[in-house]
Structures are given as C-alpha cells and as structure tokens.
Design a protein around this motif. Sequence first.
Motif, PDB file in Angstrom:
ATOM      1  N   SER A   1       0.824  -1.222   0.000  1.00 23.45           N
ATOM      2  CA  SER A   1       0.000   0.000   0.000  1.00 23.45           C
ATOM      3  C   SER A   1       0.854   1.266   0.000  1.00 23.45           C
ATOM      4  CB  SER A   1      -0.945  -0.001   1.209  1.00 23.45           C
ATOM      5  OG  SER A   1      -0.201   0.079   2.408  1.00 23.45           O
ATOM      6  N   SER A   2       2.101   1.170   0.508  1.00 24.91           N
ATOM      7  CA  SER A   2       2.973   2.352   0.490  1.00 24.91           C
ATOM      8  C   SER A   2       3.312   2.761  -0.940  1.00 24.91           C
ATOM      9  CB  SER A   2       4.262   2.085   1.276  1.00 24.91           C
ATOM     10  OG  SER A   2       4.958   0.992   0.706  1.00 24.91           O
ATOM     11  N   GLY A   3       3.262   1.805  -1.858  1.00 24.32           N
ATOM     12  CA  GLY A   3       3.502   2.123  -3.263  1.00 24.32           C
ATOM     13  C   GLY A   3       2.358   2.895  -3.898  1.00 24.32           C
ATOM     14  N   LEU A   4       1.170   2.811  -3.276  1.00 20.63           N
ATOM     15  CA  LEU A   4       0.009   3.529  -3.816  1.00 20.63           C
ATOM     16  C   LEU A   4       0.207   5.035  -3.756  1.00 20.63           C
ATOM     17  CD1 LEU A   4      -2.879   3.267  -4.946  1.00 20.63           C
ATOM     18  CD2 LEU A   4      -3.707   3.362  -2.585  1.00 20.63           C
ATOM     19  N   SER A   5       0.733   5.525  -2.611  1.00 21.53           N
ATOM     20  CA  SER A   5       0.978   6.970  -2.480  1.00 21.53           C
ATOM     21  C   SER A   5       2.052   7.426  -3.469  1.00 21.53           C
ATOM     22  CB  SER A   5       1.389   7.319  -1.047  1.00 21.53           C
ATOM     23  OG  SER A   5       2.584   6.655  -0.703  1.00 21.53           O
TER      24      SER A   5
ATOM     25  N   LEU B   1       3.326  10.190  -8.563  1.00 23.68           N
ATOM     26  CA  LEU B   1       3.876  10.088  -9.905  1.00 23.68           C
ATOM     27  C   LEU B   1       2.884  10.601 -10.953  1.00 23.68           C
ATOM     28  CD1 LEU B   1       6.457   8.952 -11.289  1.00 23.68           C
ATOM     29  CD2 LEU B   1       5.180   6.847 -11.650  1.00 23.68           C
ATOM     30  N   VAL B   2       1.593  10.342 -10.719  1.00 22.27           N
ATOM     31  CA  VAL B   2       0.561  10.750 -11.674  1.00 22.27           C
ATOM     32  C   VAL B   2       0.268  12.243 -11.591  1.00 22.27           C
ATOM     33  CG1 VAL B   2      -1.885  10.468 -12.271  1.00 22.27           C
ATOM     34  CG2 VAL B   2      -0.481   8.460 -11.800  1.00 22.27           C
ATOM     35  N   ILE B   3       0.182  12.797 -10.350  1.00 24.77           N
ATOM     36  CA  ILE B   3      -0.274  14.189 -10.206  1.00 24.77           C
ATOM     37  C   ILE B   3       0.848  15.226 -10.201  1.00 24.77           C
ATOM     38  CG2 ILE B   3      -2.369  13.484  -8.976  1.00 24.77           C
ATOM     39  CD1 ILE B   3      -1.083  14.431  -6.378  1.00 24.77           C
ATOM     40  N   LEU B   4       2.095  14.810  -9.955  1.00 28.30           N
ATOM     41  CA  LEU B   4       3.186  15.786  -9.888  1.00 28.30           C
ATOM     42  C   LEU B   4       3.385  16.592 -11.171  1.00 28.30           C
ATOM     43  CD1 LEU B   4       6.060  14.229  -7.728  1.00 28.30           C
ATOM     44  CD2 LEU B   4       4.828  16.349  -7.328  1.00 28.30           C
ATOM     45  N   PRO B   5       3.224  16.012 -12.354  1.00 32.93           N
ATOM     46  CA  PRO B   5       3.394  16.826 -13.573  1.00 32.93           C
ATOM     47  C   PRO B   5       2.422  18.002 -13.676  1.00 32.93           C
ATOM     48  CG  PRO B   5       3.470  14.493 -14.110  1.00 32.93           C
ATOM     49  CD  PRO B   5       3.065  14.587 -12.683  1.00 32.93           C
ATOM     50  N   PHE B   6       1.301  17.925 -12.945  1.00 30.47           N
ATOM     51  CA  PHE B   6       0.300  18.993 -13.013  1.00 30.47           C
ATOM     52  C   PHE B   6       0.577  20.119 -12.014  1.00 30.47           C
ATOM     53  CE2 PHE B   6      -1.747  15.057 -14.414  1.00 30.47           C
ATOM     54  CZ  PHE B   6      -2.152  15.427 -15.685  1.00 30.47           C
TER      55      PHE B   6
END
Length: 201
Positions: free
Chosen positions: A8-12, A17-22
Amino acid sequence: LWPWLLASSGLSALVQLVILPFFPDSPSYLLIQKGNEEACRKAIRKLWGEGDHQAEIDDIMKEKVAMTSTKSLRVLEVIKERSLRWQLYILMTVITTLQLCGINAIYFYSFEVFHTAKFEEYLIPYVSLGVGLCECLSSILCSTLIDRFGRKVLLWGGYTLMCSVLALLTMTLSLQHQFFWMHYFSVALIFLFVIFYGIGP
C-alpha cells in the motif's frame, strides 16, 4: 494481509507520480535558478490566484541577491569556520542524541514485551502497527505544537519524558515476573515512549 499493507505504500508513490506533472514549479526556483521571471509570475498566479504579487517577487529577488553574495563552503571549510562552530556543535548533539535515544531498542524489543504480556501471536503484529501509528500521529501533533512552544521546549521536554519512561520501563521489565500486571504497564510505557519521541526529537 501484510503483503497488501506493505504494498500500500507504493500507492501513495503512484499517486504522486501521476499528479506531480500537473503541479507548477516553485516560483523561487524559476526566478533564482532559471532566471525566468515570466514563468515565475505564472507559477505564482497558479498557486495564489490572480492579483498583484510584486511584493513576493521582490522578496525572491532579495533572496537571489543574498545567495549570489554568499560563498558556498566545503565540508572542511564549515568545520574550520569559527563563526559556525556553535551551530555545528548543536547539530552534532541533536543528531547524536536522536540516534542514541533508545527508539531503535524499543522497536527491536517491543515484540518480546508484547509476547511476554500474553498477547495472542496473531495480535502482536497489529499492536506493533499501533506503535507505528502512534509515532505517526504524534509527529503530526508535533507540527502543531512547535509553533506554540518552540523547538527547544519540545526537545527538552521530549528527552526528559523519554528518560523517565525508559527508567520506568527498566523497572517494570525487572519486576514483570513478580507482578502479573507489570506486563501491561510495560506495553503502555512503550506506547508512551513512542508518543514522546514523536512529539519531541
């Protein structure tokens, strides 16, 4: 269940990883490192909304001037610099006491204390998880207390309370074969120690 908890720590990390580019770049990074004032203004507007943000830009410019006039020191130069000697001593003391405060011993021996306290074998990992949760919550609490009391008060208070708890824990572990309730007192002291560690150091 434990493999899922560990995974579950990989979920955060995946969410980041997904939202940082925004997310916009830091305005100070854009202005100081990149020298791009227009991108800096755009990032400020994205972070703080529309309006006159000239005061913030002026502050970043002052920081840039201060950084250019400050010489970067190597490690040996920092050690030899007399004006930085006390800061270095304080830093070394805080780091040393943090490493030797006993938190690693508490985590290492907590399983044995929980086992001696007659907890069921399958419950012990969950009690250990509760200890980690206590540290996490007390660290969050520390972030609210530090503004009110200051770092020095929290350090002194945390270390004083941790020393007291370790003294009591030594006593309860020595007497655990004479009084049956000492096991539970030891468990409570472990939780208290972790809370004081999270709030203090």
